[in-house]
Design a protein around this motif. Sequence first.
Motif, PDB file in Angstrom:
ATOM      1  N   SER A   1      -3.437  -2.014  -2.641  1.00 27.10           N
ATOM      2  CA  SER A   1      -2.118  -2.603  -1.793  1.00 27.10           C
ATOM      3  C   SER A   1      -2.798  -3.228  -0.431  1.00 27.10           C
ATOM      4  N   THR A   2      -4.079  -2.760  -0.121  1.00 31.66           N
ATOM      5  CA  THR A   2      -4.287  -3.370   1.032  1.00 31.66           C
ATOM      6  C   THR A   2      -5.475  -4.505   0.860  1.00 31.66           C
TER       7      THR A   2
ATOM      8  N   LEU B   1     -10.070  -1.764   5.837  1.00 28.09           N
ATOM      9  CA  LEU B   1      -8.727  -1.989   5.024  1.00 28.09           C
ATOM     10  C   LEU B   1      -8.342  -0.769   4.219  1.00 28.09           C
TER      11      LEU B   1
END
Length: 60
Positions: free
Chosen positions: A53-54, A9
Amino acid sequence: MAVKVDKDLCIACGVCMALCPEVFQADAEGKSEVIPGADESLPCVDEAIDSCSTGAISRE
């Protein structure tokens, strides 16, 4: 609880390293990893988790 970075990720944006350089560093690919022996209880770890953000950073 241990802090984990999911390399699948992670997009190597560097936000976690900027927010919490005492705990996160870049690996050979530029992706984040937890520094061995780092104090994972620092408040900046939670900020890094919330700012990813991920969603690549978590506590297990």
